[in-house]
Scaffold this active site. Sequence first.
Site, PDB file in Angstrom:
ATOM      1  N   CYS A  80       0.550  -1.246   0.178  1.00 48.26           N
ATOM      2  CA  CYS A  80       0.294  -0.114   0.139  1.00 48.26           C
ATOM      3  C   CYS A  80       0.821   1.152   0.115  1.00 48.26           C
ATOM      4  O   CYS A  80       1.875   1.650   1.259  1.00 48.26           O
ATOM      5  CB  CYS A  80      -0.560   0.172   1.572  1.00 48.26           C
ATOM      6  SG  CYS A  80      -2.266   1.688   1.404  1.00 48.26           S
ATOM      7  N   CYS A 120      -0.210   3.818   2.627  1.00 45.87           N
ATOM      8  CA  CYS A 120       0.519   3.159   4.053  1.00 45.87           C
ATOM      9  C   CYS A 120       1.576   3.774   4.413  1.00 45.87           C
ATOM     10  O   CYS A 120       2.281   4.165   5.276  1.00 45.87           O
ATOM     11  CB  CYS A 120       0.130   1.913   4.267  1.00 45.87           C
ATOM     12  SG  CYS A 120      -1.293   1.408   3.572  1.00 45.87           S
TER      13      CYS A 120
END
Length: 101
Positions: free
Chosen positions: A26, A29
Amino acid sequence: MAKKSIKEVISKSQEAIFVDFYADWCGPCHSMDPVISEVMNELDGKVKLLKVNVDKHPQLAQQFGIRSIPHYMLFKRGKILWRKGGIITKRDLSKSLKGFI
């Protein structure tokens, strides 16, 4: 001594625990990592950080209704005090967490 489960840590901790639900793949993230790190340093140990990889703990993510990542939750004594999904500014994250400590 057996390693405590994530759920056990969340439910039994007297301290506030900031849970970062993320995945290795991600991008958003990863971009939040330095922001979270700075805010945790500012809070000087008043809030503990717990990172939960949703790929390794899918049942936990499902249990807490995590449908997108990054997703953040603040717990104290097993109760959810705050939750937010997506990118968040350092200022907003810091302000939100400071409101609960």
